[in-house]
Write a protein that holds these residues in place. Structure first.
Motif, PDB file in Angstrom:
ATOM      1  N   HIS A  99      42.589  38.372 -98.892  1.00  0.00           N
ATOM      2  CA  HIS A  99      42.307  37.344 -99.916  1.00  0.00           C
ATOM      3  C   HIS A  99      41.873  35.856 -99.300  1.00  0.00           C
ATOM      4  N   PRO A 100      40.487  36.043 -99.183  1.00  0.00           N
ATOM      5  CA  PRO A 100      39.924  34.965 -98.590  1.00  0.00           C
ATOM      6  C   PRO A 100      39.562  33.879 -99.618  1.00  0.00           C
ATOM      7  N   HIS A 101      39.752  34.353-100.963  1.00  0.00           N
ATOM      8  CA  HIS A 101      39.882  33.286-102.091  1.00  0.00           C
ATOM      9  C   HIS A 101      41.019  32.514-102.028  1.00  0.00           C
ATOM     10  N   VAL A 102      42.102  32.834-101.554  1.00  0.00           N
ATOM     11  CA  VAL A 102      43.313  32.171-101.272  1.00  0.00           C
ATOM     12  C   VAL A 102      43.388  31.441 -99.910  1.00  0.00           C
ATOM     13  N   PHE A 103      43.204  31.937 -98.979  1.00  0.00           N
ATOM     14  CA  PHE A 103      43.676  31.737 -97.361  1.00  0.00           C
ATOM     15  C   PHE A 103      42.333  31.362 -96.637  1.00  0.00           C
ATOM     16  N   GLY A 104      41.133  31.649 -97.457  1.00  0.00           N
ATOM     17  CA  GLY A 104      39.820  31.167 -96.686  1.00  0.00           C
ATOM     18  C   GLY A 104      39.191  30.282 -97.336  1.00  0.00           C
ATOM     19  N   ALA A 105      37.769  30.453 -97.468  1.00  0.00           N
ATOM     20  CA  ALA A 105      36.760  29.552 -97.889  1.00  0.00           C
ATOM     21  C   ALA A 105      36.178  30.015 -99.383  1.00  0.00           C
ATOM     22  N   GLU A 106      36.425  31.136 -99.591  1.00  0.00           N
ATOM     23  CA  GLU A 106      35.774  31.693-100.799  1.00  0.00           C
ATOM     24  C   GLU A 106      36.299  31.284-102.133  1.00  0.00           C
ATOM     25  N   GLN A 138      36.506  41.162-110.550  1.00  0.00           N
ATOM     26  CA  GLN A 138      35.628  40.988-109.522  1.00  0.00           C
ATOM     27  C   GLN A 138      36.555  40.981-107.979  1.00  0.00           C
ATOM     28  N   GLN A 139      37.688  40.315-108.034  1.00  0.00           N
ATOM     29  CA  GLN A 139      38.925  40.443-107.070  1.00  0.00           C
ATOM     30  C   GLN A 139      39.090  41.738-106.668  1.00  0.00           C
ATOM     31  N   THR A 140      39.114  42.867-107.554  1.00  0.00           N
ATOM     32  CA  THR A 140      39.467  44.022-107.405  1.00  0.00           C
ATOM     33  C   THR A 140      38.170  44.765-106.679  1.00  0.00           C
ATOM     34  N   ARG A 141      36.910  44.467-106.955  1.00  0.00           N
ATOM     35  CA  ARG A 141      35.909  44.853-106.082  1.00  0.00           C
ATOM     36  C   ARG A 141      35.880  44.155-104.802  1.00  0.00           C
ATOM     37  N   ASP A 142      35.954  42.979-104.765  1.00  0.00           N
ATOM     38  CA  ASP A 142      36.196  42.632-103.371  1.00  0.00           C
ATOM     39  C   ASP A 142      37.215  42.990-102.446  1.00  0.00           C
ATOM     40  N   TRP A 143      38.437  43.346-103.043  1.00  0.00           N
ATOM     41  CA  TRP A 143      39.403  44.088-102.378  1.00  0.00           C
ATOM     42  C   TRP A 143      38.936  45.400-101.832  1.00  0.00           C
TER      43      TRP A 143
END
Length: 279
Positions: free
Chosen positions: A108-115, A123-128
Motif C-alpha cells: 500500500h505505497p499510496h497509504v504508507f509511502g509517497a505514491e 488502478q489500485q488492483t492493478r498496482d497490487w
C-alpha cells in the motif's frame, strides 16, 4: 504452570495474550490436552478452512450476533498454527503478525509511502498485482502457476489459475470466444455420455466447469459468490414449494414433478412480481 499463567488465563479481559497463553498450555506436552498435543499442521488445516467458511456464512446470513464468535474461532486457528510453528522453531505469532504487517505496508505505497492516494480501485488492483508479481520474481524461479494454493475451493482456484495464465497472454481476448467454448464443451459432454467411459465423462464435465469459471472471470463475476446466491435462491424457492404443499396437507414425497414444477413457477412469479409500491 505458574500463578501468573493461571491469572492471565482466567482474566476475562486478557485479550490476545490470554489466548496465546491458553494455546501454549493446551499444547504443553506434560500438562496439556492429549488431543491438542497430538495435532500437527496437516491435521488442523481442515478446521482452519472450515472456520473461514463459517465466518463467510455468518456474513452471508448477516448474522452479526454470531460473527464475533466465528471470527474468534478463525483467530484461534492462526494462534494454533503459530504455536506449532514456535514449537518447531519455524516462527511464532509475533513473527507472523510482523510479516503480514510488512506485506501490507509494502503493498500500500499510496497509504504508507509517497505514491498518490487519488487513484481508482481498478488502478489500485492493478498496482497490487504488479507488487505481488515483483514479490514472486524475488523468490526462487518457479512456474507461472506454481504458487496458486492447492487447498482453495476448486472453482476459486480455477479462476486464479486463469488469471495467472492471462497475465502472460494465455487467454481468450473476447468473451464471445469463451461462450463458444462452453457450447463446444457442453456438446462434447453430451456425446461423451453415449460413447465414453465414466472416467472420460468425468473429465469432460470438469472441462465444462473450468470454462464456465473462465466466463465468470471475463464477466468480472466472482463465481463462488454467484453460486452461493444461486444456492440460496434454490433453497428459498424449494422451501416455498414445501410450504405450499404443507398448506395442502402434503409433503414433497407425496407430490410429483409436474405438481412441484408448477409450484416452483408460482413461487418464482411471486418473487418477481412488483410489490404494492410498484417497485
Amino acid at each position: 504452570m505458574t500463578e501468573d499463567s493461571d491469572r492471565l488465563i482466567r482474566d476475562p479481559k486478557g485479550g490476545l495474550p490470554r489466548l496465546l497463553e491458553i494455546m501454549r498450555r493446551l499444547r504443553d506436552p506434560k500438562t496439556g490436552c492429549p488431543w491438542d498435543i497430538e495435532q500437527d499442521f496437516r491435521s488442523i488445516a481442515p478446521y482452519t478452512i472450515e472456520e473461514a467458511y463459517e465466518v463467510a456464512d455468518a456474513i452471508e446470513r448477516e448474522a452479526w450476533d454470531e460473527l464475533e464468535g466465528e471470527l474468534g474461532d478463525l483467530l484461534l486457528q492462526s494462534v494454533y498454527h503459530a504455536q506449532m510453528g514456535e514449537e518447531a522453531g519455524l516462527f511464532d505469532f509475533h513473527s507472523v503478525a510482523d510479516r503480514v504487517s510488512d506485506k501490507m505496508v509494502a503493498r500500500h505505497p499510496h497509504v504508507f509511502g509517497a505514491e498518490d492516494r487519488e487513484k481508482s480501485a481498478e488502478q489500485q488492483t492493478r498496482d497490487w498485482e504488479t507488487i505481488k508479481a515483483a514479490e514472486r520474481a524475488g523468490k526462487e524461479a518457479r512456474g507461472v502457476l506454481d504458487d496458486v494454493a492447492l487447498a482453495l475451493p476448486a472453482l476459486t482456484r480455477a479462476v486464479k489459475l486463469q488469471k495467472r495464465a492471462a497475465r502472460v497472454g494465455f487467454d481468450w481476448p473476447e468473451t464471445a470466444q469463451v461462450i463458444d467454448k462452453i457450447v463446444e464443451e457442453a456438446q462434447e459432454l453430451v456425446e461423451a455420455r453415449e460413447t465414453l467411459s465414466d472416467a472420460e465423462v468425468f473429465e469432460e464435465f470438469g472441462d465444462l466447469l473450468f470454462v464456465v469459471a473462465n466466463l465468470a472471470r471475463h464477466l468480472k463475476i466472482e463465481p463462488e459468490e454467484a453460486l452461493r446466491a444461486a444456492n440460496a435462491k434454490f433453497t428459498r424457492r424449494f422451501n416455498g414449494i414445501e410450504a405450499r404443499l404443507a398448506a395442502m396437507g402434503k409433503r414433497p414425497e407425496d407430490s410429483d414433478l409436474a405438481e412441484m414444477d408448477a409450484l416452483w413457477d408460482a413461487v418464482k412469479a411471486e418473487e418477481e412480481a412488483p410489490d404494492q409500491t410498484g417497485r
